[in-house]
Enzyme design. Structure first.
Site, mmCIF file in Angstrom:
data_model
loop_
_atom_site.group_PDB
_atom_site.id
_atom_site.type_symbol
_atom_site.label_atom_id
_atom_site.label_comp_id
_atom_site.label_asym_id
_atom_site.label_seq_id
_atom_site.Cartn_x
_atom_site.Cartn_y
_atom_site.Cartn_z
ATOM 1 N N GLY A 13 0.826 -1.213 0.000
ATOM 2 C CA GLY A 13 0.000 0.000 0.000
ATOM 3 C C GLY A 13 0.857 1.258 0.000
ATOM 4 N N GLN A 17 -1.757 7.287 1.422
ATOM 5 C CA GLN A 17 -1.388 8.458 2.220
ATOM 6 C C GLN A 17 -0.245 8.155 3.196
ATOM 7 O OE1 GLN A 17 -4.202 9.655 5.214
ATOM 8 N NE2 GLN A 17 -3.424 11.737 5.357
ATOM 9 N N TYR A 148 -15.483 -1.076 7.734
ATOM 10 C CA TYR A 148 -14.066 -0.778 8.002
ATOM 11 C C TYR A 148 -13.743 -1.083 9.469
ATOM 12 C CZ TYR A 148 -9.825 2.113 8.461
ATOM 13 O OH TYR A 148 -8.554 2.575 8.710
ATOM 14 N N LYS A 152 -11.318 -3.899 11.120
ATOM 15 C CA LYS A 152 -10.176 -3.533 11.970
ATOM 16 C C LYS A 152 -10.218 -4.243 13.322
ATOM 17 C CE LYS A 152 -7.685 -1.109 9.244
ATOM 18 N NZ LYS A 152 -6.342 -1.596 8.861
ATOM 19 N N ILE A 178 -5.370 10.992 10.106
ATOM 20 C CA ILE A 178 -3.989 11.412 9.816
ATOM 21 C C ILE A 178 -4.010 12.567 8.811
ATOM 22 C CG2 ILE A 178 -1.721 10.668 8.971
ATOM 23 C CD1 ILE A 178 -2.547 9.222 11.571
HETATM 24 N N1 SER Z 1 -8.857 7.911 8.590
HETATM 25 C C1 SER Z 1 -9.654 6.741 8.682
HETATM 26 C C2 SER Z 1 -10.979 6.945 8.083
HETATM 27 O O1 SER Z 1 -11.457 8.041 8.178
HETATM 28 C C3 SER Z 1 -9.823 6.331 10.120
HETATM 29 O O2 SER Z 1 -8.821 5.448 10.465
HETATM 30 O O3 SER Z 1 -11.556 6.042 7.562
#
Ligand code: SER
Length: 327
Positions: A13, A17, A148, A152, A178
């Site tokens: 990956g 980002q 998601y 996780k 981030i």
């Molecule tokens: N930055 C991610 C998202 O917004 C969260 O880990 O999906």
């Protein structure tokens, strides 16, 4: 747990980002040729592409992963491939496939090839509406409402399982949102905290897709890279957790971020037009307790809201003047 010297590193990956900047940080530290970057489809930034080995590889295809591992004699992996929260809600099947089937391939390969260490990031998305919203503890309710988040939580448990069952050295942390100036994020809920800077620099206005009062935990990229490398450097015997460390640097609302930007760009205005991502943001904590990371591997952040904003505006402003805001 220490096996061979960390020498041949794979970043999966690397067009993304975090992966793009992590690849460059690792190349600086371990040598360009020792850090193999891979991406699924997107060509990575020129600097990642030109400074060392790059391969197109889909982590959902185990054979292609094995081929790269064998070709480059990989002994350490960073799995930065993921389908993030917003795209994951549009395509939950793909999200599960990449985030979980890809992860199992990777963990199995790490075991099969007797690897030294593996990094598998998690996210604040593991939390859900029933989790305490303020100062969210390390050990708490994990009942996410996004695919998601589901992937996780499963990923953290899988990583811990491979540590316990097979003695593999797997590490990971729950990244907050981030913020960075090099590569745009791809399809997350916290993307507004990056987009706002690009729009402020270019158009002096931004329509934010979450409410002004939406407050989430965040971190600037230099801290994210530092946290990742620090955890990977830590003495395994001192770690009481493995794949689920809470980490954070700051928390602010979308309105507070916009206000901070106007200190540098006074004419900047922000309007708010929440979309489906509002529900996702509302299901996540507003602030995180990361004292375990601070105690067990000395995690310490450097950037707060004002320092990060100043740095972002400087970096993007410079690129904008050169006519290369988007790279
Ligand atoms: N930055 C991610 C998202 O917004 C969260 O880990 O999906």
């Amino acid at each position: 747990m220490a096996k061979r010297q960390m020498k041949h590193i794979l970043v999966i990956g690397a067009a993304g980002q975090i992966g793009s900047e992590l690849t460059m940080a690792l190349r600086q530290r371990f040598g360009n040729d020792n850090v193999v970057a891979t991406g699924r489809k997107t060509k990575p930034s020129d600097i990642v592409f030109e400074s060392g080995p790059f391969e197109y590889m889909d982590v959902t295809n185990k054979e292609s992963l094995k081929k790269v591992i064998e070709t480059y004699e990989i002994d350490t992996m960073y799995n930065m491939a993921a389908i993030l929260s917003a795209v994951g809600e549009k395509n939950p099947q793909l999200c599960w496939n990449v985030n979980i089937n890809g992860l199992i391939h990777l963990l199995d390969c790490a075991k099969e090839y007797d690897m030294t260490r593996v990094f598998i990031p998690s996210s604040i998305a593991v939390f859900g509406p029933q989790t305490p919203k303020e100062n969210t503890p390390q050990e708490t309710i994990l009942k996410p409402t996004t695919m998601y988040g589901v992937s996780k939580v499963a990923g953290e448990l899988l990583g811990d399982y491979y540590v316990k069952k097979f003695g593999l050295d797997v590490r990971g942390m729950r990244y907050p949102g981030i913020i960075s100036s090099e590569t745009l994020p791809g399809g997350g809920t916290t993307d507004y905290a990056v987009e706002i800077f690009y729009e402020a620099i270019q158009n002096k206005k931004y329509t934010c897709f979450v409410k002004e009062t939406t407050r989430l935990p965040m971190m600037y990229m230099p801290d994210c890279i530092k946290a990742t490398l620090d955890l990977m450097d830590a003495d395994f015997n001192k770690l009481k957790h493995h794949c689920d460390y809470n980490v954070t640097a700051m928390s602010f609302s979308a309105g507070e971020l916009a206000k901070e930007i106007t200190k540098h760009i006074p004419e900047f205005t922000c309007t708010y037009k929440p979309d489906f991502r509002q529900d996702i943001a509302d299901s996540w904590p507003q602030s995180i307790d990361d004292s375990c990371a601070r105690e067990e591997w000395n995690w310490k952040h450097s950037f707060d809201l004002s320092k990060m904003t100043k740095d972002m505006i400087q970096a993007l402003g410079k690129r904008h003047e050169q006519g290369k805001l988007y790279g």
